[in-house]
Design a protein around this motif. Sequence first.
Motif, PDB file in Angstrom:
ATOM      1  N   LYS A 282       6.995  10.230   0.488  1.00 29.80           N
ATOM      2  CA  LYS A 282       7.838   8.625   0.601  1.00 29.80           C
ATOM      3  C   LYS A 282       7.220   8.102   2.059  1.00 29.80           C
ATOM      4  CE  LYS A 282      12.650   6.913   2.656  1.00 29.80           C
ATOM      5  NZ  LYS A 282      11.475   5.537   1.068  1.00 29.80           N
ATOM      6  N   VAL A 283       6.733   7.378   2.363  1.00 29.90           N
ATOM      7  CA  VAL A 283       6.246   6.188   3.411  1.00 29.90           C
ATOM      8  C   VAL A 283       7.464   5.521   4.447  1.00 29.90           C
ATOM      9  CG1 VAL A 283       4.629   5.084   4.539  1.00 29.90           C
ATOM     10  CG2 VAL A 283       4.351   6.537   2.228  1.00 29.90           C
ATOM     11  N   VAL A 284       6.883   5.686   5.733  1.00 28.18           N
ATOM     12  CA  VAL A 284       8.234   5.491   6.077  1.00 28.18           C
ATOM     13  C   VAL A 284       7.676   3.872   7.204  1.00 28.18           C
ATOM     14  CG1 VAL A 284      10.693   5.411   7.978  1.00 28.18           C
ATOM     15  CG2 VAL A 284      10.266   7.213   5.717  1.00 28.18           C
ATOM     16  N   PHE A 285       8.023   2.740   7.638  1.00 30.57           N
ATOM     17  CA  PHE A 285       7.347   1.990   8.330  1.00 30.57           C
ATOM     18  C   PHE A 285       8.065   1.826   9.454  1.00 30.57           C
ATOM     19  CE2 PHE A 285       3.699   1.521   5.865  1.00 30.57           C
ATOM     20  CZ  PHE A 285       4.014   1.731   4.617  1.00 30.57           C
ATOM     21  N   ASN A 286       7.220   1.237  10.854  1.00 33.03           N
ATOM     22  CA  ASN A 286       7.639   1.277  11.744  1.00 33.03           C
ATOM     23  C   ASN A 286       6.725  -0.271  12.690  1.00 33.03           C
ATOM     24  OD1 ASN A 286       9.284   0.022  13.823  1.00 33.03           O
ATOM     25  ND2 ASN A 286       8.856   2.022  15.605  1.00 33.03           N
ATOM     26  N   PHE A 287       7.634  -1.281  11.540  1.00 31.35           N
ATOM     27  CA  PHE A 287       6.529  -2.561  12.520  1.00 31.35           C
ATOM     28  C   PHE A 287       7.327  -3.336  13.492  1.00 31.35           C
ATOM     29  CE2 PHE A 287       6.546  -1.927   7.269  1.00 31.35           C
ATOM     30  CZ  PHE A 287       5.148  -2.406   7.427  1.00 31.35           C
ATOM     31  N   ALA A 288       6.482  -3.707  14.713  1.00 33.87           N
ATOM     32  CA  ALA A 288       6.569  -4.073  15.498  1.00 33.87           C
ATOM     33  C   ALA A 288       5.321  -4.437  16.302  1.00 33.87           C
ATOM     34  CB  ALA A 288       7.025  -2.946  16.847  1.00 33.87           C
ATOM     35  N   GLY A 289       5.169  -4.401  17.782  1.00 39.24           N
ATOM     36  CA  GLY A 289       4.256  -5.221  18.400  1.00 39.24           C
ATOM     37  C   GLY A 289       3.412  -3.993  18.548  1.00 39.24           C
TER      38      GLY A 289
ATOM     39  N   ALA B  94      -6.580   7.307   4.061  1.00 45.16           N
ATOM     40  CA  ALA B  94      -7.830   7.152   3.001  1.00 45.16           C
ATOM     41  C   ALA B  94      -7.391   6.368   2.190  1.00 45.16           C
ATOM     42  CB  ALA B  94      -8.254   8.152   2.287  1.00 45.16           C
ATOM     43  N   LEU B  95      -6.380   5.417   1.505  1.00 42.39           N
ATOM     44  CA  LEU B  95      -5.826   4.850   0.781  1.00 42.39           C
ATOM     45  C   LEU B  95      -5.910   3.310   1.289  1.00 42.39           C
ATOM     46  CD1 LEU B  95      -4.576   4.136  -1.749  1.00 42.39           C
ATOM     47  CD2 LEU B  95      -2.109   3.942  -0.898  1.00 42.39           C
ATOM     48  N   VAL B  96      -6.134   3.397   3.110  1.00 44.04           N
ATOM     49  CA  VAL B  96      -5.563   1.773   3.576  1.00 44.04           C
ATOM     50  C   VAL B  96      -7.607   1.332   3.151  1.00 44.04           C
ATOM     51  CG1 VAL B  96      -5.987   0.718   5.446  1.00 44.04           C
ATOM     52  CG2 VAL B  96      -3.837   1.846   4.861  1.00 44.04           C
ATOM     53  N   GLN B  97      -8.089   2.750   3.773  1.00 43.17           N
ATOM     54  CA  GLN B  97      -9.938   2.516   3.552  1.00 43.17           C
ATOM     55  C   GLN B  97     -10.640   1.822   1.903  1.00 43.17           C
ATOM     56  OE1 GLN B  97     -10.607   5.415   6.206  1.00 43.17           O
ATOM     57  NE2 GLN B  97     -11.714   4.120   7.736  1.00 43.17           N
ATOM     58  N   SER B  98      -9.968   2.728   1.169  1.00 44.78           N
ATOM     59  CA  SER B  98      -9.799   2.990  -0.412  1.00 44.78           C
ATOM     60  C   SER B  98     -10.682   1.737  -0.966  1.00 44.78           C
ATOM     61  CB  SER B  98      -9.229   3.547  -1.178  1.00 44.78           C
ATOM     62  OG  SER B  98      -8.271   2.719  -0.751  1.00 44.78           O
TER      63      SER B  98
ATOM     64  N   ILE C  31       1.083  -1.177  -0.021  1.00 46.46           N
ATOM     65  CA  ILE C  31       0.193   0.129  -0.044  1.00 46.46           C
ATOM     66  C   ILE C  31       0.342   1.107   0.082  1.00 46.46           C
ATOM     67  CG2 ILE C  31      -1.356   1.412   1.127  1.00 46.46           C
ATOM     68  CD1 ILE C  31      -3.220  -1.219   2.530  1.00 46.46           C
ATOM     69  N   GLY C  32       2.328   1.274   0.703  1.00 45.35           N
ATOM     70  CA  GLY C  32       2.736   2.270   0.614  1.00 45.35           C
ATOM     71  C   GLY C  32       3.354   3.024  -0.318  1.00 45.35           C
ATOM     72  N   ALA C  33       4.085   1.945  -1.407  1.00 49.44           N
ATOM     73  CA  ALA C  33       4.537   1.574  -2.957  1.00 49.44           C
ATOM     74  C   ALA C  33       3.278   2.168  -3.910  1.00 49.44           C
ATOM     75  CB  ALA C  33       4.688   0.101  -3.750  1.00 49.44           C
ATOM     76  N   GLN C  34       1.787   1.884  -3.660  1.00 52.46           N
ATOM     77  CA  GLN C  34       0.813   2.406  -3.825  1.00 52.46           C
ATOM     78  C   GLN C  34       0.612   4.015  -3.994  1.00 52.46           C
ATOM     79  OE1 GLN C  34      -3.063   0.497  -2.900  1.00 52.46           O
ATOM     80  NE2 GLN C  34      -2.728  -1.220  -4.887  1.00 52.46           N
ATOM     81  N   PHE C  35       0.134   4.678  -2.842  1.00 57.48           N
ATOM     82  CA  PHE C  35       0.794   5.826  -1.971  1.00 57.48           C
ATOM     83  C   PHE C  35       1.362   6.556  -2.567  1.00 57.48           C
ATOM     84  CE2 PHE C  35       1.528   8.964   1.024  1.00 57.48           C
ATOM     85  CZ  PHE C  35       0.082   9.706   1.665  1.00 57.48           C
ATOM     86  N   GLU C  36       2.907   6.428  -2.551  1.00 56.99           N
ATOM     87  CA  GLU C  36       4.308   6.753  -3.353  1.00 56.99           C
ATOM     88  C   GLU C  36       3.438   7.553  -4.526  1.00 56.99           C
ATOM     89  OE1 GLU C  36       7.183   5.523   0.091  1.00 56.99           O
ATOM     90  OE2 GLU C  36       8.044   4.808  -1.629  1.00 56.99           O
ATOM     91  N   ALA C  37       3.508   6.423  -5.582  1.00 54.30           N
ATOM     92  CA  ALA C  37       3.282   6.193  -6.718  1.00 54.30           C
ATOM     93  C   ALA C  37       1.817   6.995  -7.116  1.00 54.30           C
ATOM     94  CB  ALA C  37       2.414   4.740  -7.616  1.00 54.30           C
ATOM     95  N   ALA C  38       0.715   7.630  -5.908  1.00 50.82           N
ATOM     96  CA  ALA C  38      -0.272   8.641  -6.736  1.00 50.82           C
ATOM     97  C   ALA C  38       0.665   9.540  -6.116  1.00 50.82           C
ATOM     98  CB  ALA C  38      -1.393   7.989  -5.724  1.00 50.82           C
ATOM     99  N   HIS C  39       1.332   9.994  -5.313  1.00 49.68           N
ATOM    100  CA  HIS C  39       1.402  10.983  -4.839  1.00 49.68           C
ATOM    101  C   HIS C  39       3.034  11.521  -5.089  1.00 49.68           C
ATOM    102  CE1 HIS C  39      -2.475  11.317  -2.956  1.00 49.68           C
ATOM    103  NE2 HIS C  39      -2.307  10.557  -2.302  1.00 49.68           N
ATOM    104  N   PRO C  40       3.149  11.471  -6.641  1.00 50.01           N
ATOM    105  CA  PRO C  40       5.414  11.532  -6.429  1.00 50.01           C
ATOM    106  C   PRO C  40       6.086  12.698  -6.191  1.00 50.01           C
ATOM    107  CG  PRO C  40       3.777  12.050  -8.464  1.00 50.01           C
ATOM    108  CD  PRO C  40       2.848  11.702  -7.314  1.00 50.01           C
TER     109      PRO C  40
END
Length: 282
Positions: free
Chosen positions: A89-96, A263-267, A77-86
């Motif tokens: 950059k989406v930076v993620f932090n995945f954890a518990g 909004a993109l996540v819920q789309s 989804i982050g890649a979709q977001f970056e493509a839609a908004h040139p």
Amino acid sequence: MPTRTVHRRTMQLVSGCAAAVLALSACSSGSSGSSGSGSPSGSGTSAPAPAPAATASVSGTVTVVAAASLKEAFTAIGAQFEAAHPGTKVVFNFAGSDALAASIVNGAPADVFAAASPATMKTVTDGGDAVGTPATFVRNQLEIATVPGNPRHIASLQDLAPPGLKVVLCAQEVPCGTAAQKALAAGNVQVTPVSYEQDVKAALTKVELREADASLVYRTDVKSAAGKVDGVPFPEASSAVNDYPIATLTHAPNTAGAEAFVALVQSPDGQKVLTDAGFLSA
């Protein structure tokens, strides 16, 4: 008819025509002034229509902290977001989820939080760190992950009970651990794990590395690790389905980016990525 009379009538006709031409010219001038976009002078001119309200543009970096089980889907989804908004950059932090919630309450900068349970999101809302009411965007449930080929022939939750079996669970305070305890209680199964892990990916990795025979993880994690583990569904999982809430954060450095990502996540596009990954629709 006398010549003088004819001449007088001719002059009258000419004068009348000239007056009519002048009148038409005046009408034409007044009409174009009232319908055009030009001069503000004159009571017949209308004010220009107000410009539409500007919408906030999306730019810069969007920081998303999210439950470990969302890693593959949110990365897509982050890649979709970056493509839609040139230029973004989406930076993620995945954890518990519990660790992420604690970091947000303690002031860690982030724009969006996506948790694997309402309980962990509540930590953030209770601290006043979420905007509005978080929305549940997907759901998830557990599966048993086994070593490829399932050499221990695990077919049910009850098969995790024998003491010789190496089982790994998520720590009880994280959502996958809470769900595992609910499922085990529903099946009246007692398991003594060889370790408790701080997030679901760590529990899955133990099986991938053959350091454990089995683990209770989410079905989405089994799917993302296809070929590295086998999955065994079990009926008690339906009693421990987790809702996943998402929210923009009160002190988000990039509010416009946060709102656009949620909004993109819920789309429909975002939901397709999530359901393709094995999540259940909310």
